[in-house]
Design a protein around this motif. Structure first.
Motif, PDB file in Angstrom:
ATOM      1  N   GLN A 800       0.825  -1.196   0.000  1.00 59.26           N
ATOM      2  CA  GLN A 800       0.000   0.000   0.000  1.00 59.26           C
ATOM      3  C   GLN A 800       0.868   1.260   0.000  1.00 59.26           C
ATOM      4  O   GLN A 800       0.579   2.234  -0.707  1.00 59.26           O
ATOM      5  CB  GLN A 800      -0.926   0.004   1.224  1.00 59.26           C
ATOM      6  N   ALA A 801       1.938   1.257   0.805  1.00 54.88           N
ATOM      7  CA  ALA A 801       2.814   2.428   0.855  1.00 54.88           C
ATOM      8  C   ALA A 801       3.492   2.650  -0.494  1.00 54.88           C
ATOM      9  O   ALA A 801       3.617   3.796  -0.961  1.00 54.88           O
ATOM     10  CB  ALA A 801       3.852   2.266   1.963  1.00 54.88           C
ATOM     11  N   CYS A 802       3.949   1.579  -1.132  1.00 53.22           N
ATOM     12  CA  CYS A 802       4.602   1.712  -2.441  1.00 53.22           C
ATOM     13  C   CYS A 802       3.619   2.199  -3.501  1.00 53.22           C
ATOM     14  O   CYS A 802       3.976   2.984  -4.389  1.00 53.22           O
ATOM     15  CB  CYS A 802       5.220   0.379  -2.855  1.00 53.22           C
ATOM     16  N   PHE A 803       2.388   1.715  -3.409  1.00 54.85           N
ATOM     17  CA  PHE A 803       1.379   2.136  -4.382  1.00 54.85           C
ATOM     18  C   PHE A 803       1.119   3.633  -4.258  1.00 54.85           C
ATOM     19  O   PHE A 803       1.023   4.361  -5.256  1.00 54.85           O
ATOM     20  CB  PHE A 803       0.094   1.345  -4.131  1.00 54.85           C
ATOM     21  N   THR A 804       1.002   4.108  -3.014  1.00 54.01           N
ATOM     22  CA  THR A 804       0.795   5.538  -2.797  1.00 54.01           C
ATOM     23  C   THR A 804       2.012   6.334  -3.255  1.00 54.01           C
ATOM     24  O   THR A 804       1.882   7.411  -3.850  1.00 54.01           O
ATOM     25  CB  THR A 804       0.513   5.810  -1.317  1.00 54.01           C
ATOM     26  N   LEU A 805       3.207   5.802  -2.986  1.00 57.86           N
ATOM     27  CA  LEU A 805       4.430   6.457  -3.444  1.00 57.86           C
ATOM     28  C   LEU A 805       4.424   6.600  -4.965  1.00 57.86           C
ATOM     29  O   LEU A 805       4.828   7.641  -5.507  1.00 57.86           O
ATOM     30  CB  LEU A 805       5.648   5.657  -2.986  1.00 57.86           C
ATOM     31  N   ALA A 806       3.977   5.564  -5.655  1.00 59.00           N
ATOM     32  CA  ALA A 806       3.931   5.625  -7.116  1.00 59.00           C
ATOM     33  C   ALA A 806       3.029   6.769  -7.586  1.00 59.00           C
ATOM     34  O   ALA A 806       3.342   7.481  -8.543  1.00 59.00           O
ATOM     35  CB  ALA A 806       3.443   4.292  -7.674  1.00 59.00           C
ATOM     36  N   TYR A 807       1.896   6.939  -6.929  1.00 58.15           N
ATOM     37  CA  TYR A 807       0.988   8.012  -7.305  1.00 58.15           C
ATOM     38  C   TYR A 807       1.645   9.376  -7.081  1.00 58.15           C
ATOM     39  O   TYR A 807       1.545  10.271  -7.928  1.00 58.15           O
ATOM     40  CB  TYR A 807      -0.301   7.915  -6.491  1.00 58.15           C
ATOM     41  N   VAL A 808       2.310   9.526  -5.941  1.00 60.64           N
ATOM     42  CA  VAL A 808       2.985  10.799  -5.644  1.00 60.64           C
ATOM     43  C   VAL A 808       4.048  11.088  -6.697  1.00 60.64           C
ATOM     44  O   VAL A 808       4.175  12.217  -7.189  1.00 60.64           O
ATOM     45  CB  VAL A 808       3.593  10.752  -4.234  1.00 60.64           C
TER      46      VAL A 808
END
Length: 871
Positions: A800-808
């Protein structure tokens, strides 16, 4: 007593795959063309370096290219050579000579170690070294390793394998790389028949033939009181693969997913893994360990016929009398090549072999008696014939085995025999010197001498500073202990006192270790350990023994003492996420406890672990039982703790009004008792609830009050948790700078405590606030959260953290978002979230296809297909 510990909450923003696609589609084609990881660039340069090194290139040029490649990798890594030396353990001089011109060529081992530290492929470097220093001119220390970072856990093979030629060939047929046989082979037979010796011999032969690059050995201890579960087996294998840090997912399917992912990764790297699982009891125990069709193999030993495993079954029976006689001779001649007894008549050796049931373990014990105490084989045969008896659970041929044990036991000195029986009272798989000293009520120095004498008589095995008994020997020791206790009431009392000392030893030492895991400063009670690391090492080494001791204490009617030991382990089980053992112990104690205090501790611990497993309604019910028991016994402090834990479980069960009432009751009791830290925990939990109920002012006031009390009493973990709650309230109220400060405070406290999982949550929360503020530091904060989640084994949170990082990153038009998405997909797959992984891989494939990156699109489609097969 279990400490209060609330789950760390973070500020998170979730994005769907479609949102990611929309953000990615706005990036220019050049962004995707230029998306290259450092590893890609290294591989490209390695290719150029390798291509530049032809057969005619001068060795000096190859050596210069090798050193230039290492220097370039060091510069790109952004670390000093001093740091590289510290990271590798090579020493500054060795590193300096390896990378600087004018020095002798480095060894292949040094090159491979430097490549690993700098995170680059070692193969092109070793090719350069081959050109610079041909293999024929290298010293042994410069020999190029066939496989770097290989895993090698295999114990030594038997000195000689006699009478097992047919079975040995059957095993090698399965292990052969081009074999059409199943990937699993199971060796079955009774205890002491030589299953492990055969498996080790075949495994070593397969390694010598170069069939495997890595080998792992796992003792499943299925015939101990606390056998290794399939989850624990996966945990051990994953630790060997170095795929996780100190913490693992509590979900069995997630661990199995991690294991399969690691085997797939190794296969793609061209590595072939052999796993030897010793002492299995059922097909279900090893089924999660089965490798997929391919290069890997699993070899299992068991006393049972594992017919449901779809494995090649190799059955072992007692040796043929001729082979058993040869084994006896072999042991004599290994000990003394000039032993004249080896020349005695064949019939005498055959008779001795028959008396020993032709079982290899019994034969070796009998040979040890011959070596130390008998002048001839015939003398031992007469002694066995006169004193033979039968081990109850062995059948055909077992009579000679018991006779061998009996004779060896009678030859022990009085103190040796007494210790032998006392050691059988230790219910775990092995024991330390200190545990043996506790059983005997002597000093470690004194008991060490007796332990060594028992090892020389083949009654004990020693390794890694610990001691253990073979299954048959331990069962025999327990029989002897029971028989002597029945014959002599004083002996029975002595045995009860010995087990009580062992239980007290584990309780005292575990309590000292647990002090280092707590929230506050270490007290004098924990002087047994110098720091948290030493305490954790002890807890990890003794975990199986402590678990078995608690179960045995319950069976012996010592539930009150067992409960005290169980209670001090709560922080350890929670921090290390050993939820399966925690649940088993809590359930056992609940069922066996008779005293109200032990019952309350059992229900309280059960409630905490059920909440960790997200069984919130069951957790609440357990805490209600604990509260009622404490209340009936007028144990107000216990009642307060139960009410506090009940509030947390009710909140998670989405019963907020009941949760508030429970926490307010806990607060009232703590105020009446004058317990400020207990009050702080209640305020902290109330703050979280008030925020969820839409009462931000009350929430902020409660969290601040908790922080102040925790800070005054140096409760670092409590302050960190309360700071996270405060940060969330401040974020919702738009006080972003203050929210950042609260998250940063929590992060620093978790770092100080060494709680990486909670630190990851604080980083993630801080990242969410920074992103909302439009500050570029959000990327680094999300990256830190991803790294820590990965290191602690929480791959769901990592994904989940990596997915959010990708969006950022996509919003910032940063091409590194592709790497973040790939990490998110891999993390989901390791956590067993295959559908999530498939969605992300499909997202990447679509993205690359839109941009014309057909090779990358195909790779993503392949990864998605692999995830679908696992799903």
């Amino acid at each position: 007593m279990l400490r209060h510990r609330a789950a760390t909450a973070v500020t998170c923003t979730w994005f769907s795959s479609s949102e990611i696609i929309r953000s990615l589609s706005t990036l220019p084609v050049a962004a995707f063309v230029e998306v290259r990881t450092d590893q890609d660039e290294h591989r490209e340069q390695d290719r150029k370096d390798g291509a530049a090194v032809g057969v005619d290139r001068e060795p000096a040029q190859a050596l210069a290219a090798l050193r230039e490649r290492l220097r370039r990798a060091q510069a790109e890594a952004g670390i000093s050579w001093k740091q590289v030396a510290a990271r590798t353990g090579l020493g500054r001089t060795t590193v300096s000579q390896a990378v600087n011109d004018g020095n002798p060529p480095p060894s292949a081992r040094t090159v491979a170690t430097l490549a690993r530290a700098l995170r680059i492929d070692n193969a092109p470097l070793l090719d350069l070294l081959d050109t610079a220093v041909p293999a024929s001119r290298r010293s042994e220390g410069m020999a190029r390793p066939a496989v770097t970072d290989r895993i090698y856990q295999l114990p030594a093979p038997p000195a000689a394998l006699i009478g097992r030629e047919e079975q040995h060939a059957m095993l090698l047929e399965v292990l052969r790389p081009d074999s059409a046989s199943p990937t699993v082979v199971a060796v079955g037979g009774m205890a002491g028949v030589g299953k492990t010796a055969l498996a080790l011999s075949a495994a070593h032969e397969a390694l010598v033939r170069g069939w495997f690059t890595d080998v792992l050995f796992l003792d499943l201890r299925s015939y101990d009181q606390q056998p290794t579960t399939s989850d624990q087996a996966l945990e051990s294998l994953l630790a060997a693969f170095d795929s996780v840090g100190g913490e693992l997912s509590a979900l069995p399917d997630a661990r199995a997913g991690q294991y399969r992912s690691q085997l797939t990764r190794l296969a793609l790297e061209g590595r072939r893994v052999l796993i030897v699982a010793d002492n299995a009891s059922a097909s279900e125990q090893v089924r999660p360990l089965l490798p997929a069709p391919g290069p890997h193999r699993l070899m299992v030993t068991s006393r049972e016929v594992l017919a449901a495993l779809d494995a090649r079954l190799v059955a072992l029976r007692a040796l043929a009398p001729e082979a058993a006689a040869d084994l006896l001779r072999n042991v004599l001649l290994v000990a003394n090549p000039g032993d004249s007894r080896a020349e005695e008549d064949d019939s005498v050796f055959m008779e001795l072999a028959q008396l020993c049931g032709c079982l290899p373990l019994a034969l070796r014990i009998a040979a040890a008696v011959l070596i130390t105490d008998c002048s001839s084989v015939a003398e031992l045969v007469i002694a066995l014939t006169q004193g033979r008896s039968v081990l109850p659970y062995l059948h055909d041929g077992a009579r000679g085995v018991r006779a061998s044990f009996d004779l060896s036991y009678r030859l022990l000195e009085r103190d040796q025999a007494a210790l032998f029986c006392l050691l059988s009272l230790s219910p775990g798989p092995d024991f330390s010197l200190e545990a043996a000293a506790a059983l005997t009520n002597t000093s470690p120095a004194d008991v060490r001498l007796t332990l060594r004498s028992l090892a020389r008589s083949h009654f004990l095995d020693q390794g890694g500073g610990r001691w253990s008994m073979h299954d048959l020997v331990r069962d025999y020791a327990r029989e002897r202990a029971r028989e002597e206790a029945v014959d002599d009431p004083c002996t029975a009392a002595a045995h009860r006192a010995a087990f009580a000392r062992l239980l007290q030893f584990y309780s005292d030492t575990a309590a000292a270790a647990a002090e280092h895991l707590g929230s506050t400063a270490v007290t004098s009670a924990s002087g047994r350990f110098s720091d948290r690391s030493e305490a954790l090492i002890w807890l990890e080494a003794e975990r199986a023994n402590i678990t078995a001791t608690i179960v045995t204490a319950c069976e012996h009617g010592e539930s009150s003492k067992a409960a005290r030991l169980f209670a001090v382990l709560g922080e350890y089980f929670d921090r290390k996420r050993y939820f399966d053992e925690w649940l088993m112990l809590a359930t056992t104690l609940r069922d066996e406890a008779t005293e109200p205090s032990a019952q309350a501790i059992a229900w309280s611990g059960l409630g905490v672990v059920l909440r960790r497993l997200r069984r919130f309604d069951e957790a609440a019910a357990a805490h209600v039982r604990a509260r009622d028991i404490y209340r009936a016994a007028s144990t107000t402090q216990g009642e307060a703790l139960a009410c506090s834990n009940l509030g947390l479980a009710l909140a998670d069960a989405e019963r907020p009004d009941e949760a508030v009432r429970a926490l307010q009751k806990a607060l009232t009791i703590y105020q009446e008792l004058g317990e400020p830290v207990g009050q702080a925990h209640a305020w902290s939990h109330l703050g979280t609830l008030f925020r969820e109920l839409g009462r931000p002012a009350d929430a902020a006031a409660a969290c601040r009050r908790a922080c102040d009390i925790f800070r005054r009493f140096a409760d670092l973990h409590g302050e960190a948790n309360a700071s996270v709650g405060l940060a969330m309230v401040l974020f919702q109220e738009g006080q972003l700078e203050e929210s950042c400060g609260a998250y940063a405070r929590a992060r620093d406290l978790y770092q100080q405590l060494g709680d990486q999982h909670c630190e990851a949550g604080a980083w993630e929360g801080l990242a969410g606030v920074l992103h909302t503020m439009g500050r570029g530091e959000a990327t680094a904060a999300y990256s830190a959260a991803c790294r820590l989640y990965a290191e602690t084994g929480d791959h769901g949170a990592e994904a989940q953290a990596c997915f959010t990082l990708a969006y950022v990153l996509a919003q910032a038009r940063e091409p590194e978002m592709v790497t973040a998405l790939m990490q998110a997909a891999s993390a989901h797959q390791n956590a067993g979230n295959y559908l999530e992984a498939i969605n992300i891989w499909d997202c990447l494939a679509e993205m690359h296809a839109r941009r014309g990156s057909l090779k990358e699109a195909q790779a993503a489609q392949t990864a998605a297909a692999a995830a679908r097969r696992l799903a």
